[in-house]
Design a protein around this motif. Structure first.
Motif, short mmCIF file in Angstrom:
data_model
loop_
_atom_site.label_atom_id
_atom_site.label_comp_id
_atom_site.label_asym_id
_atom_site.label_seq_id
_atom_site.Cartn_x
_atom_site.Cartn_y
_atom_site.Cartn_z
N GLU A 121 6.39 -2.16 -11.32
CA GLU A 121 7.36 -2.60 -10.31
C GLU A 121 6.70 -3.16 -9.05
OE1 GLU A 121 11.30 -0.19 -10.42
OE2 GLU A 121 9.64 1.25 -10.69
N ILE A 122 5.40 -2.96 -8.90
CA ILE A 122 4.71 -3.49 -7.73
C ILE A 122 4.85 -5.01 -7.69
CG2 ILE A 122 2.47 -3.76 -6.59
CD1 ILE A 122 1.73 -0.99 -7.83
N GLN A 123 4.69 -5.64 -8.83
CA GLN A 123 4.82 -7.11 -8.91
C GLN A 123 6.26 -7.54 -8.59
OE1 GLN A 123 3.42 -8.76 -12.59
NE2 GLN A 123 4.04 -10.83 -12.05
N THR A 140 18.27 -2.24 -1.78
CA THR A 140 17.12 -2.43 -2.66
C THR A 140 15.85 -1.84 -2.08
OG1 THR A 140 16.58 -4.55 -1.65
CG2 THR A 140 18.08 -4.60 -3.53
N TRP A 141 14.96 -1.46 -2.94
CA TRP A 141 13.59 -1.09 -2.61
C TRP A 141 13.46 -0.16 -1.41
CZ3 TRP A 141 10.77 -1.85 -6.61
CH2 TRP A 141 10.95 -2.97 -7.42
N ILE A 142 14.09 0.98 -1.50
CA ILE A 142 13.97 2.00 -0.46
C ILE A 142 12.78 2.91 -0.80
CG2 ILE A 142 15.07 3.95 0.68
CD1 ILE A 142 17.76 2.76 -0.18
N PHE A 143 11.86 3.04 0.13
CA PHE A 143 10.76 3.99 -0.06
C PHE A 143 10.09 4.27 1.28
CE2 PHE A 143 8.93 -0.18 -0.58
CZ PHE A 143 7.79 -0.12 0.20
N PHE A 144 9.40 5.39 1.32
CA PHE A 144 8.69 5.82 2.52
C PHE A 144 7.33 6.38 2.13
CE2 PHE A 144 13.16 5.98 3.47
CZ PHE A 144 13.22 5.29 4.67
N ASP A 145 6.43 6.41 3.07
CA ASP A 145 5.13 7.02 2.86
C ASP A 145 5.34 8.50 2.56
OD1 ASP A 145 2.61 8.27 3.15
OD2 ASP A 145 1.98 6.75 4.59
N LYS A 200 0.84 -1.21 0.00
CA LYS A 200 0.00 0.00 0.00
C LYS A 200 0.88 1.26 0.00
CE LYS A 200 -3.33 2.39 2.92
NZ LYS A 200 -4.04 2.34 4.22
N ILE A 201 1.89 1.29 0.85
CA ILE A 201 2.80 2.44 0.90
C ILE A 201 3.58 2.56 -0.41
CG2 ILE A 201 4.81 3.45 2.07
CD1 ILE A 201 3.74 2.08 4.66
N PHE A 202 4.02 1.43 -0.95
CA PHE A 202 4.73 1.42 -2.23
C PHE A 202 3.88 2.10 -3.31
CE2 PHE A 202 6.15 -0.23 -6.25
CZ PHE A 202 7.51 -0.39 -6.12
N THR A 203 2.60 1.73 -3.39
CA THR A 203 1.75 2.30 -4.43
C THR A 203 1.56 3.80 -4.29
OG1 THR A 203 -0.29 1.76 -3.24
CG2 THR A 203 0.51 0.12 -4.80
N LEU A 204 1.72 4.33 -3.07
CA LEU A 204 1.65 5.78 -2.88
C LEU A 204 2.82 6.50 -3.56
CD1 LEU A 204 0.63 5.93 0.90
CD2 LEU A 204 -0.85 6.28 -1.09
#
Length: 88
Positions: A39-41, A81-86, A25-29
């Motif tokens: 990239e969600i998959q 890898t895959w660093i992200f935040f809300d 959910k946060i990724f999609t934001l």
């Protein structure tokens, strides 16, 4: 100057399978600003295969994002890898 009071609210822990839905959910934001929707998959598959190398960041008791790492078997090479935040 860093507000150390903020740091007291940050907790970093290992990924657990129960975290997956909230992380996605946060990724999609962060789509499309930082990631493509395709990239969600890839991220989902990463958590299934390499979840043991993923860290969850919580802020003030709420999941805020995460980051992972991979260490290659040959050559002592590592990748973050895959660093992200809300973003909110």
């Amino acid at each position: 100057m860093i507000n150390l009071g903020v740091m007291e609210k940050v907790h970093i822990r290992s990924y657990q399978e129960a975290d997956k839905a909230e992380l996605i959910k946060i990724f999609t934001l962060n789509v499309p600003t930082y990631f493509d929707k395709t990239e969600i998959q890839d991220y989902d598959a990463y958590l299934d295969k390499l979840g043991s190398t993923y860290l969850v960041v919580e802020y003030d008791g709420k999941m805020a994002g995460g980051a992972g790492y991979v260490v290659e078997d040959v050559g002592n090479l590592g990748t973050i890898t895959w660093i992200f935040f809300d973003p909110g």
